[in-house]
Structures are given as C-alpha cells and as structure tokens.
Design a protein around this motif. Structure first.
Motif: not given
Length: 387
Positions: A92, A138, A141-142, A144-149, A187, A191
């Motif tokens: 991060d 990569n 992709n991270k 996208l995983k974080k976008k809701d929080n 993808e 998006t």
C-alpha cells in the motif's frame, strides 16, 4: 489565434523545463514538488501521489511526444523512488515520506495508488519492463478491491450518514483508459460501464444538470453540507473523461450529454462579478463550509480548457468556443507566470495571486503539462479542419 502552437510551445519551452530544472532530487531519488515562485525548493517532503503524477507525465511525454531519453530517465527516477520507499509491507502506498524516503503519513489515500498505477503503466510502455507492467496491473486490481472502502482502517466516519464520493468513479473512468493495454479488454469494458453509470446517472443530477460531490448510495441527495457540496472542477474534468470514452466507443449520445453538462456546470459556477470558476459551491446556495470556496484554482481552469477543447473538437458547437475564449483569456492572464515560468495555483476571488508557489502538497507536475498536451492535440485537429 493558433492555439495549438501556443500550447505546444508552452509545454515544451516553459512547463517541462521548469520541472526538469527545479524538481529532481539527484541525491535521494524522486522529485521535490514544493517549489516557490522561481522554482526554489522550500520543503523537501515527498508526496507519493505527486511522485506518481510526475513520473506519469514524463513517461507520457516520452510515449506520445518524443522518445527523448532524458524524459525516460526522469520518469524512471520517480518510479524507482516509489518502488524503494513509497510502499509498506502490504504494497500500500504511503501518502508522504521524508526527502530520503522515511515514511511520514500512512497509506490512507487511494489516489496514491491510482497515480502509481498510471505511472507504472506509462513507464512500462516506454521502457518495456514487464515487471513494472505487472505491478501496474496488480495495483489496479487492489484499487478495485478497495473502492467500496477506499480509506480502510483510516476511515473516520462512523457510517451513520452513508454517502459515496464522486472522486473515485471519476478517476477510475480515466485510469482504466490509461491502463487498457495492461488489463483485459473485458475488464476495461466492465469498469467503463460502471463508471459511466455512476458518473452520468448517480452523481449527475437530472433536474439541475449539475454533478454532486457526495450522494447517498441510491443517488438521492442528503440535505447536509457534504450532501449539497458541488466541486465544479471535478464535474467538468470528469466530462472530458466521458468524452474520451464516448470517442473510444463512438457513443455520440454520451459525448452530447457530457458536453451539455460541461456547459451547465460552467454557467452555474462562473463568478459573475470577478470572473473565474468557483472552487466549491453549495447546491442550495447556503453558506459553504469550505473556507476556500471562492478561490480560483489552476487545475479547475485548466481542466475546463481541456473539456471545452475536446467538446468543441467533437461537436463544433459555437457556444463551446465562445466559452473557451472566455476561460482561456481569464486563465492565461491570471495564472501564467511569463517571468519565472509555470503557472500559479491559487488566486483569491478577485483574481489576485494568493499564494505564489508553483508546487506544493497538492500542486505538482501534472495538471499544467497534461492540459497543455491535451489542448495542443485537440486544437491541432480543430485547426487542421479549419484550413
């Protein structure tokens, strides 16, 4: 007026040399972004999102303007610093470090990730380094995983007033186009579909035609300071991202809707007394809590110039060129510094220079050179058709 020549010459003979000369830390790597009026460094902290932005800028110039080895080396200078010092053990991205790479502020800001991904993508395209290309993928992709929080454990709100912010879907709509050579076509399209829906159906208010900065998850409005907040620059910048998507997809309806929105926001946010575009506004004209609400900022006006140029290039609507000349004349007469180079960032409402820095915590080597490049290219096409 030959706008394409003006923007090209300013980019290559003013803006780029200013950052080449003043910002590069040859000892520790990366870039200094806190530069005063003449380019002297007044603070040595390094902000990861600005490291990514400047690295992206020079890699983009290498890829799209001239394969100048100097530009590639400058781009690598930033990528290497980010790789060496910019990430924690979970990959991060820190918000900021000391000049020599010691972490100062934890990875709370997903925009550091976004601009690192952009930098990695452009740099890998320029250098051919496969490992950097994979890192771009990569990192995306991270995101996208974080976008809701986005802030994760650093989120301060309790969740009692659930609002979603415009900034992330806005930037994703540009980021995915930046990374379309890195990520799968499926993808990319998924998006883009989501970004168009979020930007044009959720945050764009159908009644007023304005973009709200925060809405409830279902797109309705919260009657609070945050819920009424308008950021005209964000809304207009997002519309040129939408136009780019419309061009890519040959979607004339999206281009028209984005163009109409640019005009609506601009008409609403132009200061009728002193000129220029307000930084923040309250949708119901209640007192804004943002103390800088009436300042005139460089990036707001630059992104508006890009949006108007792209919209005019696609549609030929005269009202866009009329507005372009108004915004152009205001911007060049107030922000540009022909003596010391580059552009001022912050004016008061009357249009006087409020802070005479050329770079800082929020202003780096990004909006000015990107806008110069985009306007150069748009007007090159426009002027070729007018001959």
């Amino acid at each position: 007026m030959n706008y394409s020549k003006l923007y090209k010459d300013t980019l290559l003979n003013d803006i780029v040399p200013f950052w080449e000369k003043n910002s590069i830390d040859h000892k520790h790597g990366g870039y200094y972004t806190c530069l005063d009026r003449t380019g002297n460094v007044y603070d040595t902290d390094k902000f990861m999102w600005l490291q990514g932005r400047q690295s992206w800028t020079f890699a983009m110039l290498y890829n799209k303007v001239d394969d100048n080895d100097k530009w590639l080396k400058i781009a690598k200078h930033g990528v290497d610093f980010i790789l060496k010092y910019g990430m924690d053990e979970n990959n991060d991205f820190y918000f900021s470090t000391t000049h020599d790479g010691k972490p100062l502020i934890q990875p709370y800001n997903i925009f550091s990730d976004c601009f690192a991904a952009m930098a990695f993508s452009q740099y890998s395209k320029a250098s051919g380094e496969f490992n950097i290309r994979e890192l771009a993928k990569n990192t995306y992709n991270k995101i996208l995983k974080k976008k809701d929080n986005p802030k994760g454990v650093y989120e301060k709100s309790t969740g009692e007033r659930p609002l979603i912010g415009f900034a992330l879907p806005m930037i994703l709509s540009n980021l995915v186009l930046e990374l379309e050579d890195v990520i799968d076509e499926e993808e990319v399209n998924l998006t883009l579909d989501e970004c168009i829906q979020q930007v044009m159906d959720v945050f764009l208010d159908k009644e007023s035609g304005l973009i709200y900065e925060n809405v409830r998850p279902n797109g309705t409005h919260e009657d609070s300071y945050s819920g009424r907040l308008l950021n005209p620059g964000h809304g207009i910048e997002a519309m040129w991202f939408m136009i780019d998507i419309g061009v890519k997809r040959k979607d004339n309806a999206l281009i028209k809707k984005a163009t109409d929105t640019i005009l609506k926001i601009l008409e609403h946010s132009w200061d009728p007394i002193y000129g220029g575009i307000f930084y923040f506004m309250d949708a119901q004209e209640k007192p804004p809590l943002e103390l800088a609400w009436d300042q005139k900022l460089w990036w707001v006006h630059l992104e508006t110039l890009v949006a108007l140029a792209k919209a005019y290039e696609c549609t030929g609507r005269q009202e866009l060129m009329d507005w372009y000349e108004i915004v152009h004349n205001y911007s060049w007469s107030h922000f540009s510094d022909p003596i010391n180079g580059e552009w001022y960032g912050y004016l008061n409402r009357r249009g006087e220079v409020l802070i005479d820095l050329k770079g800082g915590k929020w202003k780096g080597c990004f909006h000015v050179p990107r806008a110069m490049f985009q306007c150069w290219k748009s007007f090159g096409k426009i002027e070729s058709l007018e001959l």
